[in-house]
Design a protein around this motif. Structure first.
Motif, short mmCIF file in Angstrom:
data_model
loop_
_atom_site.label_atom_id
_atom_site.label_comp_id
_atom_site.label_asym_id
_atom_site.label_seq_id
_atom_site.Cartn_x
_atom_site.Cartn_y
_atom_site.Cartn_z
N GLY A 175 11.48 5.99 11.59
CA GLY A 175 10.96 4.67 11.95
C GLY A 175 9.50 4.50 11.56
O GLY A 175 9.10 3.44 11.06
N THR A 176 8.71 5.54 11.78
CA THR A 176 7.29 5.48 11.43
C THR A 176 7.09 5.36 9.93
O THR A 176 6.30 4.54 9.44
CB THR A 176 6.56 6.72 11.96
OG1 THR A 176 6.67 6.77 13.38
CG2 THR A 176 5.09 6.70 11.57
N VAL A 177 7.82 6.17 9.17
CA VAL A 177 7.71 6.13 7.70
C VAL A 177 8.18 4.78 7.17
O VAL A 177 7.54 4.18 6.30
CB VAL A 177 8.52 7.28 7.07
CG1 VAL A 177 8.56 7.14 5.55
CG2 VAL A 177 7.92 8.63 7.46
N ALA A 178 9.30 4.29 7.69
CA ALA A 178 9.85 3.02 7.22
C ALA A 178 8.91 1.87 7.52
O ALA A 178 8.71 0.97 6.68
CB ALA A 178 11.22 2.77 7.86
N ALA A 179 8.31 1.86 8.70
CA ALA A 179 7.39 0.78 9.07
C ALA A 179 6.17 0.77 8.16
O ALA A 179 5.74 -0.28 7.68
CB ALA A 179 6.97 0.92 10.52
N GLY A 180 5.60 1.94 7.91
CA GLY A 180 4.44 2.02 7.04
C GLY A 180 4.76 1.62 5.61
O GLY A 180 3.99 0.91 4.95
N ALA A 181 5.92 2.06 5.11
CA ALA A 181 6.32 1.73 3.74
C ALA A 181 6.59 0.24 3.60
O ALA A 181 6.17 -0.40 2.63
CB ALA A 181 7.55 2.53 3.34
N ALA A 182 7.31 -0.35 4.56
CA ALA A 182 7.62 -1.78 4.49
C ALA A 182 6.35 -2.62 4.56
O ALA A 182 6.22 -3.64 3.87
CB ALA A 182 8.57 -2.16 5.62
N GLU A 183 5.40 -2.19 5.39
CA GLU A 183 4.15 -2.93 5.51
C GLU A 183 3.39 -2.92 4.19
O GLU A 183 2.82 -3.95 3.77
CB GLU A 183 3.30 -2.33 6.63
CG GLU A 183 2.11 -3.18 7.05
CD GLU A 183 0.88 -2.93 6.20
OE1 GLU A 183 0.04 -3.84 6.10
OE2 GLU A 183 0.76 -1.82 5.62
N ARG A 184 3.39 -1.79 3.49
CA ARG A 184 2.72 -1.71 2.20
C ARG A 184 3.39 -2.61 1.17
O ARG A 184 2.72 -3.29 0.38
CB ARG A 184 2.73 -0.26 1.69
CG ARG A 184 1.74 0.66 2.38
CD ARG A 184 1.88 2.08 1.86
NE ARG A 184 0.89 2.98 2.46
CZ ARG A 184 -0.31 3.21 1.97
NH1 ARG A 184 -0.68 2.61 0.85
NH2 ARG A 184 -1.13 4.04 2.56
N VAL A 185 4.73 -2.60 1.16
CA VAL A 185 5.46 -3.44 0.21
C VAL A 185 5.19 -4.91 0.47
O VAL A 185 4.90 -5.69 -0.45
CB VAL A 185 6.98 -3.15 0.29
CG1 VAL A 185 7.77 -4.18 -0.52
CG2 VAL A 185 7.27 -1.74 -0.22
N GLU A 186 5.26 -5.32 1.73
CA GLU A 186 5.04 -6.73 2.07
C GLU A 186 3.62 -7.16 1.78
O GLU A 186 3.38 -8.28 1.31
CB GLU A 186 5.37 -6.95 3.54
CG GLU A 186 6.86 -6.82 3.85
CD GLU A 186 7.17 -6.99 5.32
OE1 GLU A 186 6.21 -7.06 6.12
OE2 GLU A 186 8.35 -7.04 5.66
N ARG A 187 2.65 -6.27 2.03
CA ARG A 187 1.26 -6.62 1.75
C ARG A 187 1.03 -6.74 0.26
O ARG A 187 0.33 -7.65 -0.21
CB ARG A 187 0.32 -5.57 2.35
CG ARG A 187 -1.15 -5.95 2.23
CD ARG A 187 -2.06 -5.03 3.01
NE ARG A 187 -2.09 -3.69 2.46
CZ ARG A 187 -1.68 -2.60 3.08
NH1 ARG A 187 -1.18 -2.69 4.30
NH2 ARG A 187 -1.75 -1.41 2.50
N ALA A 188 1.64 -5.84 -0.52
CA ALA A 188 1.47 -5.89 -1.98
C ALA A 188 2.06 -7.17 -2.56
O ALA A 188 1.50 -7.74 -3.51
CB ALA A 188 2.13 -4.67 -2.62
#
Length: 237
Positions: A175-188
């Motif tokens: 969950g922690t890895v997925a949240a951080g990865a999704a946030e980076r994708v959405e911000r990019a």
């Protein structure tokens, strides 16, 4: 509340968009970019531009040295998007490696030579099928971010296969890895609404909040005096 499954689906869904964005022009209406001239805290973007120009200058020098390379020039890439893709992919693949090491059952062994021929053939057939089960995570070969995201989604959703159930600690780590990865994708991609409070304060002492994302032009707001900045300068005070 955004779930781990939603984050993993979002990464897999938008990965092709990141590929397209690598070669696309920067969106100057994206979050924070239009405030670069007004807020010193966003000067990291200038550093990214300088890095890009350094790479382009090196490329042009290589063309000058070799006449064979003259002709159509490669399109410039957006280094910030490329960095996001590398970071997200490394995090997801590493998470899948760790998860598979803990929950993926080892393939069934082949039959001993002492077994009767018919029994040995049936057992060996089952062992080969188990080893080649497409649901297994592989430590070499097809190890991309969207594949890792979908494989982890299967584990989170208890999909069938040669796996044991996730522990609470393993589920929390994914969950922690997925949240951080999704946030980076959405911000990019600038597809999520964002709000940020800068460490730098306004002259009046008030905090500066920045709002933007989802394709909207960004603005900054001083919580002390009420001043508002946009891409074009101060619009209210």
């Amino acid at each position: 509340m955004t779930t781990t499954a939603t984050n993993l689906r979002s990464i897999a869904l938008h990965w092709a968009d990141l590929h397209e964005a690598v070669g696309a022009p920067a969106q100057h209406g994206a979050f924070g970019l239009g405030l670069r001239g007004y807020l010193a805290a966003l000067d990291q973007l200038d550093a990214e531009q300088a890095e890009y120009e350094r790479h382009q200058a090196a490329h042009l020098r290589s063309l000058e040295r070799s006449i064979d390379q003259l002709g159509e020039r490669p399109a410039p890439i957006r280094l910030s998007i490329l960095d996001t893709m590398h970071t997200v992919e490394a995090a997801l693949v590493d998470c899948a490696d760790q998860t598979a090491a803990a929950v993926q059952r080892s393939p069934m062994g082949y039959a001993p030579r002492s077994w009767p021929a018919a029994d040995r053939a049936r057992r060996d057939q089952l062992a080969r099928a188990d080893a080649l089960d497409p649901r297994r995570w592989r430590y070499r070969g097809h190890r991309t971010a969207p594949y890792a995201a979908l494989w982890l989604l299967g584990r989170v959703q208890h999909a069938g296969g040669p796996f044991t159930a996730l522990s609470e600690a393993q589920r929390a780590h994914i969950g922690t890895v997925a949240a951080g990865a999704a946030e980076r994708v959405e911000r990019a991609l600038d597809i999520a609404a964002q709000r940020r409070t800068l460490e730098q304060r306004h002259d009046c002492g008030g905090a500066i909040d920045i709002h933007g994302g989802e394709g909207r032009a960004p603005l900054a707001h001083c919580t002390g005096c009420g001043r508002i900045w946009t891409e074009n300068g101060t619009v209210a005070a």
